[in-house]
Design an enzyme around this catalytic site. Structure first.
Site, PDB file in Angstrom:
ATOM      1  N   TYR A 138      -1.744  44.775  13.644  1.00 31.36           N
ATOM      2  CA  TYR A 138      -3.098  44.255  13.460  1.00 31.36           C
ATOM      3  C   TYR A 138      -3.296  43.804  12.021  1.00 31.36           C
ATOM      4  O   TYR A 138      -2.528  44.173  11.127  1.00 31.36           O
ATOM      5  CB  TYR A 138      -4.156  45.313  13.825  1.00 31.36           C
ATOM      6  CG  TYR A 138      -4.214  46.476  12.865  1.00 31.36           C
ATOM      7  CD1 TYR A 138      -5.014  46.438  11.721  1.00 31.36           C
ATOM      8  CD2 TYR A 138      -3.461  47.623  13.095  1.00 31.36           C
ATOM      9  CE1 TYR A 138      -5.051  47.503  10.833  1.00 31.36           C
ATOM     10  CE2 TYR A 138      -3.497  48.692  12.215  1.00 31.36           C
ATOM     11  CZ  TYR A 138      -4.287  48.627  11.083  1.00 31.36           C
ATOM     12  OH  TYR A 138      -4.325  49.662  10.203  1.00 31.36           O
ATOM     13  N   HIS A 145     -14.302  42.797  -7.533  1.00 36.02           N
ATOM     14  CA  HIS A 145     -15.342  43.554  -6.856  1.00 36.02           C
ATOM     15  C   HIS A 145     -16.353  42.627  -6.181  1.00 36.02           C
ATOM     16  O   HIS A 145     -16.678  42.773  -5.001  1.00 36.02           O
ATOM     17  CB  HIS A 145     -16.029  44.481  -7.874  1.00 36.02           C
ATOM     18  CG  HIS A 145     -17.132  45.291  -7.276  1.00 36.02           C
ATOM     19  ND1 HIS A 145     -18.457  44.917  -7.382  1.00 36.02           N
ATOM     20  CD2 HIS A 145     -17.108  46.431  -6.542  1.00 36.02           C
ATOM     21  CE1 HIS A 145     -19.191  45.808  -6.744  1.00 36.02           C
ATOM     22  NE2 HIS A 145     -18.399  46.741  -6.237  1.00 36.02           N
ATOM     23  N   ARG A 164      -5.284   6.766  11.871  1.00 32.79           N
ATOM     24  CA  ARG A 164      -4.815   8.103  11.498  1.00 32.79           C
ATOM     25  C   ARG A 164      -5.784   9.120  12.095  1.00 32.79           C
ATOM     26  O   ARG A 164      -6.911   8.755  12.446  1.00 32.79           O
ATOM     27  CB  ARG A 164      -4.740   8.259   9.976  1.00 32.79           C
ATOM     28  CG  ARG A 164      -6.070   8.074   9.308  1.00 32.79           C
ATOM     29  CD  ARG A 164      -5.956   8.148   7.806  1.00 32.79           C
ATOM     30  NE  ARG A 164      -7.203   7.704   7.206  1.00 32.79           N
ATOM     31  CZ  ARG A 164      -7.349   7.342   5.945  1.00 32.79           C
ATOM     32  NH1 ARG A 164      -6.330   7.343   5.146  1.00 32.79           N
ATOM     33  NH2 ARG A 164      -8.521   6.965   5.475  1.00 32.79           N
ATOM     34  N   MET A 176      -3.864   6.914  -4.501  1.00 28.96           N
ATOM     35  CA  MET A 176      -2.756   6.127  -5.074  1.00 28.96           C
ATOM     36  C   MET A 176      -3.118   4.644  -5.058  1.00 28.96           C
ATOM     37  O   MET A 176      -4.196   4.269  -4.639  1.00 28.96           O
ATOM     38  CB  MET A 176      -1.483   6.410  -4.290  1.00 28.96           C
ATOM     39  CG  MET A 176      -0.996   7.832  -4.486  1.00 28.96           C
ATOM     40  SD  MET A 176       0.528   8.168  -3.622  1.00 28.96           S
ATOM     41  CE  MET A 176       0.017   8.259  -1.935  1.00 28.96           C
ATOM     42  N   GLY A 206      -7.408   7.099  -1.135  1.00 29.91           N
ATOM     43  CA  GLY A 206      -7.857   6.490  -2.385  1.00 29.91           C
ATOM     44  C   GLY A 206      -7.184   7.029  -3.640  1.00 29.91           C
ATOM     45  O   GLY A 206      -7.522   6.626  -4.743  1.00 29.91           O
ATOM     46  N   ARG A 228       0.825  -1.222   0.000  1.00 29.69           N
ATOM     47  CA  ARG A 228       0.000   0.000   0.000  1.00 29.69           C
ATOM     48  C   ARG A 228       0.853   1.263   0.000  1.00 29.69           C
ATOM     49  O   ARG A 228       1.941   1.284   0.553  1.00 29.69           O
ATOM     50  CB  ARG A 228      -0.864   0.071   1.266  1.00 29.69           C
ATOM     51  CG  ARG A 228      -1.886  -1.004   1.396  1.00 29.69           C
ATOM     52  CD  ARG A 228      -2.540  -0.851   2.773  1.00 29.69           C
ATOM     53  NE  ARG A 228      -3.108  -2.101   3.211  1.00 29.69           N
ATOM     54  CZ  ARG A 228      -4.415  -2.371   3.182  1.00 29.69           C
ATOM     55  NH1 ARG A 228      -5.263  -1.482   2.739  1.00 29.69           N
ATOM     56  NH2 ARG A 228      -4.856  -3.533   3.601  1.00 29.69           N
ATOM     57  N   SER A 254      -0.696  51.092   6.477  1.00 29.87           N
ATOM     58  CA  SER A 254      -1.594  49.943   6.360  1.00 29.87           C
ATOM     59  C   SER A 254      -1.318  49.309   4.999  1.00 29.87           C
ATOM     60  O   SER A 254      -1.442  49.965   3.963  1.00 29.87           O
ATOM     61  CB  SER A 254      -3.046  50.401   6.449  1.00 29.87           C
ATOM     62  OG  SER A 254      -3.887  49.295   6.234  1.00 29.87           O
TER      63      SER A 254
END
Ligand code: PEP
Ligand code: MG
Length: 918
Positions: A874, A463, A341, A108, A106, A97, A787
């Site tokens: 910030y 926009h 896992r 590979m 799923g 595996r 800013s």
């Protein structure tokens, strides 16, 4: 000494450990870990990811010493398991595996039952007294081996199986007897020979060589590459290869196999959750041919096994400190764990599991915080498609296309093509989705009315995307697969044509577009926190959300502000935890009602007096909005940016609009048209906009600063704590800044004097032109804050138009020129470097320079972590992204502490703001 490539596990010991995921892959590292803590795991060995790396760097050749290491480990495995590879009496069968450091479920290849051949099958049949199981395993192996290792299409085998079933008058695979399955084996071997051109390899070691190559090869098959792209998995070495002794769940009624989660992965409930099948192999559970039973029924059926399994569930969860996803097999009454896992989970489950585990004292608050991703937290804020309804829609092929997930949530509605139609239909009580090639400020009322917005061009900072996110509205942009014909009111997608009034559903978190209606469920968090519904506030989901936010606020070192342009958005943002406004885009205030006429009058005016007259009409509107914003942000700073977009955005471009404007302003249509034409620019984003406008028309700056400062003084007089910050946009030189700042200071001082009240204000600038960041030391001589406008900074650093990236960005990502959209997540080594330079140079002359980020990146988890680490005070983002930014800022502080990063100098001490009135 040569490199070690193979790591053994089994018999209560292992050479690997859980932290070796980079080398052994997630599966290999966890098998090793389970083995060494005494969980029953079939023994085996892991070929490290370094082999995969070597394989691709050396023309698909494996390291010279690998075969010898594999042989040695096979010997070890034979000893521990008590069977021999390729033996005719007691053969050892193995599974082969894949397993990368990060799970790619799923994607590979896998080969099961390897090592079987005619002799081994006969021997095994005798030993197990279960010839049917043996021949069934054998035929499955030839099929899988032929398909995965030699590229023989599965349907060639399937045809033979169907032929033999028909011949013996059998309906199901499971109806076939051992003899009939032996016949299938012979037929499969012929298929193999026909399509491969040589006989099926009987030698087990030879089979293993091919299977290892196939797994390594599957690392780079298209679906695996795509999966890594979608999930932003970069920098992995490759896949490991796990070779492990086979155990059989299909050896009769005392055998079985299943998959389970240690907690419910959908809602996080602490319960054993999963399913199993008696007398089956793993693939049967996943394949959906038989319906598995819920794990709770195993308690009655196999009480001893259930007890053992439940004890392992609790043990694994305790050991790993997180919810596990396990696979198990029961072979003739004996339990084996095949995999564990960290389990994948929904946003709701992620938050609930973290909160519960902190309460159970299994993990600390900081660990809990690191467990939650921004996307997961986001899922708690927005309506989502009911998972079952969405799965059903996808199953019936209602998927239409996929665009960029720009505004979160999910929505269904009827297609409309113009903003006016959107408003009209909504007034009639319909729910609509506004579909446009792209949107412009003129569409705002229709965008607001619509349930969601969908565009075929534009990127994550277009926009539509920016506006929708600001409102927390569902939005998908840049969906190039849609051919929109607004005149004919049709959308063509492949062979389908959709018309006005057809219903579609869009998922703003994934970018998916579906045909028809899909049911959604609402968010109690928004209901309770934003809308103030008391019952919703007590809802467990709302309470969990608040708990996680409390953890984040305790640890983070930077502030989180919001980008908001109206009092209502400001109120919403405060409810979601914003500590001020980082960007108020004043132009957004100009579109409502009468305001647009005043600004149009100003644009049309021929001289200063005319412009001033028109601007005087705008002033009261702006002042009123600012008063509302200051009130909502009582005690917190408010950064207001002066007018930024090119003036043509305020003018109508169609004949109907221009005629209406001419009538309204009592001028000729020609004059309107001439003005529109004169404002035409080839590159408006690089044209007469930002501070350039006020340098030409200083009266604009004067009016805006007057409105800001009058509002601040009025608010202060009514007892509100105001901290106005006036921001000059789009400067590239110190001289631009200085000229604008001088006007701003002069006006501000006059207003303060007139109003006779003390108001502390600041004047600063946006950093959004690369040159500005390079001359930041000069600019900072007079600028009191920076800013970073990372939208424009990204646009100008890459030279990509932010409104047109949709035309090529998907291909760039597909072809791996870029790993991800730089408008969504900051390009740390390029644009990010300019941010660092800007901060360093700015603070070299003004050590206490206040620095923030107000581009869309301020609401992206990874970008926020970056900004926190380079010294920003910030970040500022759309109201509904404030929680993600708080989470990310908290995570950044924890990681910085853990990794002993040097202390960062910032201008603002967060604890001083924490004390401000909330
Ligand atoms: C920016 O450029 O990052 C920014 C915030 O300004 P705007 O998106 O309005 O151009
Ligand atoms: Mg900008």
């Amino acid at each position: 000494m040569s490199t070690k490539y193979v790591y053994f596990f089994g018999g209560g010991k292992a050479e690997g450990k859980v932290h070796m995921k980079d080398l052994l892959g997630g599966k290999g590292a966890n098998l090793a870990e389970m083995s060494s803590i005494g969980v029953p795991v079939p023994p085996g060995f892991t070929i490290s990811t370094e082999v995969c790396d070597y394989y691709y760097k050396n023309g698909k050749k494996k390291p010279a010493t690998l075969d010898k290491e594999i042989d040695l480990n096979i010997k070890k495995l034979e000893k521990v398991f008590g069977a021999k590879f390729g033996d005719k009496d007691n053969p050892l069968l193995v599974s082969v595996r894949s397993g990368a450091a990060v799970s790619m479920p799923g994607m590979m290849d896998t080969v099961l039952n390897l090592g079987i051949n005619d002799e081994a099958a006969a021997g095994l049949a005798k030993r197990t007294k279960n010839p049917r199981m043996v021949w069934d395993s054998y035929r499955r192996f030839i099929n899988m081996f032929g398909d995965v290792c030699m590229g023989v299409d599965h349907h060639h085998f399937e045809e033979e199986l169907t032929r033999i079933k028909q011949k013996h008058n059998k309906k199901l695979d499971t109806d076939l007897t051992a003899d009939e399955l032996q016949e299938v084996v012979e037929a499969y071997k012929n298929v193999y020979k026909k399509y491969v051109g040589k006989s099926f390899p009987e030698n087990a070691r030879e089979q293993l060589g091919y299977a290892v190559n196939a797994v390594l090869g599957s690392w780079n098959i298209p679906r695996a590459i795509k999966y890594r792209q979608i999930n932003k998995m970069h920098g992995l070495k490759g896949t490991a290869v796990n070779v492990q002794a086979m155990v059989f769940g299909n050896m009769g009624e005392s055998s079985g196999t299943g998959v389970a989660f240690t907690r419910n992965p959908a809602d996080g409930t602490d319960e054993f959750y999963g399913e199993y099948l008696i007398n089956a192999q793993g693939e049967d559970v996943v394949a959906g041919i038989r319906t598995p039973d819920p794990i709770s029924t195993l308690k009655k059926r196999m009480p001893k096994i259930y007890k053992e399994l439940d004890a392992i569930r609790l043990r694994l969860e305790k050991h790993y400190g997180d919810m596990q996803d396990v696979e198990f097999t029961i072979q003739e009454g004996k339990l084996f764990m095949l995999q564990t896992r960290n389990g994948k989970r929904t946003g709701l489950a992620a938050v609930k599991i973290a909160v519960d585990m902190v309460k159970e004292k299994r993990i600390t608050e900081e660990q809990g915080l690191l467990r939650i991703s921004g996307d997961q937290l986001n899922q708690l804020l927005f309506p989502i498609f009911d998972p079952k309804a969405k799965a059903a829609a996808l199953k019936t092929d209602r998927s239409l296309a996929k665009g960029l997930p720009a505004g979160p949530g999910a929505a269904s509605g009827l297609i409309v093509f113009t903003a006016e139609e959107a408003v009209k239909w909504v007034e009639k009580g319909q729910k609509v989705i506004l579909v446009r090639k792209e949107t412009s400020p003129e569409d705002v009322s229709g965008m607001w009315a619509a349930e969601a917005i969908l565009t075929s061009t534009g990127g994550m900072t277009s926009h539509a995307a920016v506006v929708a996110r600001g409102w927390g509205k569902c939005c998908v942009v840049g969906c190039g697969a849609l051919d929109i014909n607004a005149a004919k009111k049709t959308i063509t997608v492949g062979n389908s044509v959709l018309k006005e009034g057809d219903e579609i559903s869009i998922d703003g978190s994934t970018g998916e577009i579906l045909r028809g209606y899909v049911e959604t469920s609402a968010s109690p968090v928004v209901n309770g926190i934003v809308e103030g519904n008391k019952a919703a506030l007590k809802h467990p989901i709302c309470q969990m959300f608040l708990e996680v936010m409390k953890w984040a606020d305790k640890t983070r070192k930077i502030n989180v502000r919001t980008n908001a342009d109206s009092p209502q958005d400001s109120i919403n943002a405060r409810a979601l935890g914003a500590e001020g406004i980082g960007l108020c885009r004043t132009e957004h205030m100009f579109f409502e009602g009468e305001r647009i006429w005043a600004i149009r009058e100003m644009i049309l005016a021929n001289d200063v007096q005319g412009r001033e007259k028109a601007l005087t009409k705008l002033l009261p509107f702006q002042r009123k909005d600012f008063e509302g914003i200051f009130k909502a942000m009582n005690g917190f700073p408010v950064t207001v940016r002066l007018l930024d977009p090119p003036l043509h955005e305020f003018l109508p471009h169609d004949v109907k609009g221009q005629t209406e404007m001419a009538k309204r302003l009592n001028i000729t249509v020609e004059k309107v048209k001439a003005k529109v034409d004169s404002l035409h620019e080839f590159n408006p984003m690089l044209g007469h906009r930002g501070c350039r406008l006020s340098i030409t028309y200083p009266e604009i700056c004067r009016m805006q600063v007057t409105a800001i400062m009058e509002a601040a003084c009025n608010a202060a007089k009514s007892g509100i704590k105001v901290f106005p910050e006036i921001m000059i946009p789009l400067i590239g030189t110190k001289a631009e800044y200085d000229m604008m700042a001088e006007i701003a200071h002069e006006v501000a001082k006059n207003v303060i004097q007139e109003k006779n009240i003390k108001v502390n204000y600041m004047v600063g600038t946006m950093m959004e032109i690369p040159r500005a960041t390079l001359v930041a030391d000069k600019v900072a001589e007079n600028a009191e804050f920076f800013s970073f406008g990372t939208n424009d900074l990204t646009q100008m650093t890459f030279g990509y138009s932010r409104d047109d990236v949709g035309t090529f960005l998907p291909e760039y990502i597909e072809k791996r020129i870029l790993n991800e959209d730089p408008f969504a997540s900051i390009d740390q080594i390029g644009v990010g470097e300019l941010v660092k330079i800007g901060i360093e140079r700015g603070r070299s002359v003004r050590p206490k320079l206040k620095v923030g980020v107000c581009g869309e990146h301020g609401g992206d988890q990874e970008s926020v972590k970056f900004f926190a680490n380079v010294g920003c005070d910030y970040v500022s983002c759309s109201p509904y992204r404030v929680p993600i930014a708080r989470l990310a800022a908290g995570q950044a502080a924890i990681v910085a502490k853990k990794t002993n990063q040097p202390k960062i100098k910032r201008a603002v001490n967060r604890s001083s703001l924490k004390k401000a009135k909330r």
